[in-house]
Design a protein around this motif. Structure first.
Motif, PDB file in Angstrom:
ATOM      1  N   ARG A   1       5.020   4.810   4.507  1.00  0.00           N
ATOM      2  CA  ARG A   1       5.421   4.048   3.327  1.00  0.00           C
ATOM      3  C   ARG A   1       6.786   3.437   3.583  1.00  0.00           C
ATOM      4  O   ARG A   1       7.498   3.826   4.517  1.00  0.00           O
ATOM      5  CB  ARG A   1       5.460   4.960   2.096  1.00  0.00           C
TER       6      ARG A   1
ATOM      7  N   HIS B   1       1.612   2.694   0.220  1.00  0.00           N
ATOM      8  CA  HIS B   1       0.854   2.578   1.466  1.00  0.00           C
ATOM      9  C   HIS B   1       0.429   1.135   1.691  1.00  0.00           C
ATOM     10  O   HIS B   1       0.542   0.611   2.816  1.00  0.00           O
ATOM     11  CB  HIS B   1      -0.375   3.488   1.421  1.00  0.00           C
TER      12      HIS B   1
ATOM     13  N   GLU C   1       1.587   6.287  -4.663  1.00  0.00           N
ATOM     14  CA  GLU C   1       1.357   6.511  -3.241  1.00  0.00           C
ATOM     15  C   GLU C   1       0.471   5.420  -2.648  1.00  0.00           C
ATOM     16  O   GLU C   1       0.730   4.935  -1.537  1.00  0.00           O
ATOM     17  CB  GLU C   1       0.722   7.884  -3.027  1.00  0.00           C
ATOM     18  N   ARG C   2      -0.568   5.030  -3.368  1.00  0.00           N
ATOM     19  CA  ARG C   2      -1.452   3.972  -2.875  1.00  0.00           C
ATOM     20  C   ARG C   2      -0.725   2.634  -2.834  1.00  0.00           C
ATOM     21  O   ARG C   2      -0.890   1.846  -1.896  1.00  0.00           O
ATOM     22  CB  ARG C   2      -2.698   3.888  -3.760  1.00  0.00           C
TER      23      ARG C   2
END
Length: 223
Positions: A2, A140, A136-137
């Motif tokens: 990330r 990413h 988090e997605r």
């Protein structure tokens, strides 16, 4: 993987980022705004929540002509990419987030909202980040798009989301020497399940007086 994340906020002594008046509450001075501009110029992308777009209509551009020129000379866009997130999909396509500057724009939303926003926001890349949306997605996906340095500028719901998720690598807070004291005014952070306990105590990096303001840099240990 990330991006490296810096969360940045200016707050009153009692933890508010604005008051309930129609006009925007000014918490920073010109010197502090220039400090913020320096961090913006360092960043690959700037992120605000859809609520901040609705309330403040920010341009999210590097202000300094010298810093813009230095970015271009280094082969980078004059200003970083713009990023927002919205669970409900309520975003104004005429906001300055979409109309100001010439840079990439990314809108992250719940998967169920993607098709509708793609029809509405023709000048932006709309990305599903889960149902419900997860930070988090989002991070990413930004990393996959080449974003290595992300500056998160608020508002309170977004700062809460990122800090509670433990994905903030640096926290920059400027305290303005007055109180707001309005229960309905927006706060820097809201109630959430933050990392707790002595093991998650933040480490103080730099501190600096800026006029009558105080700048603090923290490194959260959960990052």
């Amino acid at each position: 993987m990330r991006p490296y994340v810096i969360a940045s906020a200016a707050v009153s002594l009692d933890g508010y980022i604005d008051d309930v008046a129609d006009a925007r509450l000014l918490l920073s001075d010109d010197e502090d705004l220039d400090r913020v501009d320096e961090v913006r110029a360092w960043s690959d992308a700037l992120l605000v929540g859809a609520g901040t777009i609705r309330a403040d209509d920010p341009r999210l551009l590097v202000r300094s002509a010298e810093r813009r020129a230095a970015r271009v000379a280094a082969g980078r866009p004059a200003s970083p990419a713009k990023v927002t997130l919205t669970r409900c999909g309520k975003v104004d396509p005429h906001a300055r987030f979409f109309t100001a500057g010439d840079t990439a724009r990314y809108v992250y939303t719940c998967d169920a909202q993607v098709a509708r926003l793609q029809r509405t926001l023709t000048g932006a890349t709309v990305v599903g980040a889960g149902d419900p949306l997860t930070v988090e997605r989002l991070l990413h996906d930004l990393h996959e798009r080449g974003i290595e340095r992300l500056m998160v500028e608020g508002g309170g719901a977004v700062h809460t989301l990122f800090l509670a998720a433990g994905v903030v690598d640096e926290l920059h807070v400027v305290y303005a020497p007055f109180f707001v004291g309005q229960p309905k005014a927006p706060r820097f952070v809201n109630a959430a399940a933050f990392p707790q306990g002595p093991g998650n105590r933040m480490t103080l990096g730099k501190s600096r007086q800026i006029g009558d303001l105080m700048f603090l840099q923290y490194f959260p240990r959960s990052s």
